[in-house]
Design an enzyme around this catalytic site. Structure first.
Site: not given
Length: 313
Positions: A115-117, A148
């Protein structure tokens, strides 16, 4: 080997684990070896070297085919942060006019895992620009933020989606839900400011409404910096003075009188005293702020010096 997330294939290799160099359907391609470095060699796995050497060859010959598309799936599975592979994948999508809905589902699966790419979120945006269908973006970002609530990429994508496609309806309610869960979620406060700026705008009436909202959170948790910043930003950022909003001034004074010594509230109160010309009280408040060790003590000293110089001039 076929790896799936939510039913979506994230790796396309044959089940027997054959390398591309061993596959009959790839014998017409001459792989371009990866540079490994002369001094400090990069210890690529055999599979990584195999996939990316064929990826380099396919890009070099500008092949836009179904097999090239499947190759990008394996390359992304090995390194989803490779921007060049994502870009080439989009080129294949355009050339072959492939199913964009299936590709959106593919990004759903990658985002769930990473999810943080940066690259997959950019790819997702490009897909929505290509299709014009933003109907799933609020759902996607909401699901990501449930895991998050401060995921920068999800917030950035959501703000792009609501502003580009006019999806403003319900955004303040969405923020309220997040703040009910965590009133210190500064990302949610930032999004509220963004939504109000781009919808109602910051008239004095709107500021009064939003001040009432911020005050309701300040009184619940005076040491929470987020609503203080929200209130200060909407007032100062739109050319007003604290003195233009009596309800806010009275709240700050009331907190102080009740011996609530929030550093954020005391800073605002000191500025209110300055604006009123009550310099002695302003100095007293800044001196009280210095009683708690803080990196800002140098700044409080600076403020006190400026006020004393103003008083003596």
């Amino acid at each position: 080997y076929q790896r799936r997330v939510r039913g979506v294939k994230l790796a396309m290799s044959d089940s027997d684990g054959m390398l591309y160099s061993e596959r009959e359907d790839w014998h017409d391609v001459t792989p371009i070896p990866l540079p490994c470095g002369d001094v400090v060699q990069i210890m690529y796995s055999e599979k990584f070297k195999d996939v990316y050497s064929y990826m380099a060859a396919i890009m070099d010959k500008k092949e836009y085919s179904t097999r090239a598309f499947e190759l990008t799936t394996d390359a992304i599975d090995l390194n989803a942060a490779n921007y060049t592979v994502w870009h080439y994948r989009r080129e294949i999508l355009r050339h072959l006019k492939l199913d964009l809905a299936a590709e959106v589902a593919f990004t759903d699966a990658v985002i769930e895992e990473q999810p943080k790419n940066y690259q997959v979120w950019h790819h997702r945006r490009c897909l929505i620009e290509m299709s014009g269908d933003s109907s799933k973006e609020l759902e996607l970002t909401a699901a990501t933020l449930r895991k998050d609530a401060k995921n920068y990429h999800a917030w950035d994508h959501r703000q792009w989606a609501v502003s580009t496609h006019g999806l403003w309806s319900g955004e303040l309610e969405f923020v309220e839900q997040l703040l009910q869960e965590d009133l210190r979620n500064n990302s949610a406060w930032n999004h509220r400011y963004y939504v109000v700026t781009n919808t109602d705008g910051w008239s004095k009436e709107v500021i009064l409404r939003e001040l009432e909202y911020a005050v309701s959170y300040i009184t619940r948790a005076p040491n929470n910096e987020s609503p203080w910043n929200y209130a200060t930003g909407m007032i100062k950022g739109n050319g007003y003075s604290f003195l233009d909003f009596k309800v806010f001034v009275e709240m700050c004074e009331d907190l102080y009188e009740r011996n609530v010594r929030s550093p954020f509230g005391m800073k605002v109160l000191a500025e209110i005293h300055e604006a009123k010309g009550d310099y002695s009280k302003a100095i007293e408040t800044y001196e009280q702020l210095k009683e708690s060790p803080s990196v800002r003590n140098v700044y409080w000293d600076y403020k006190v010096r400026n006020i004393r110089e103003l008083m003596s001039s």
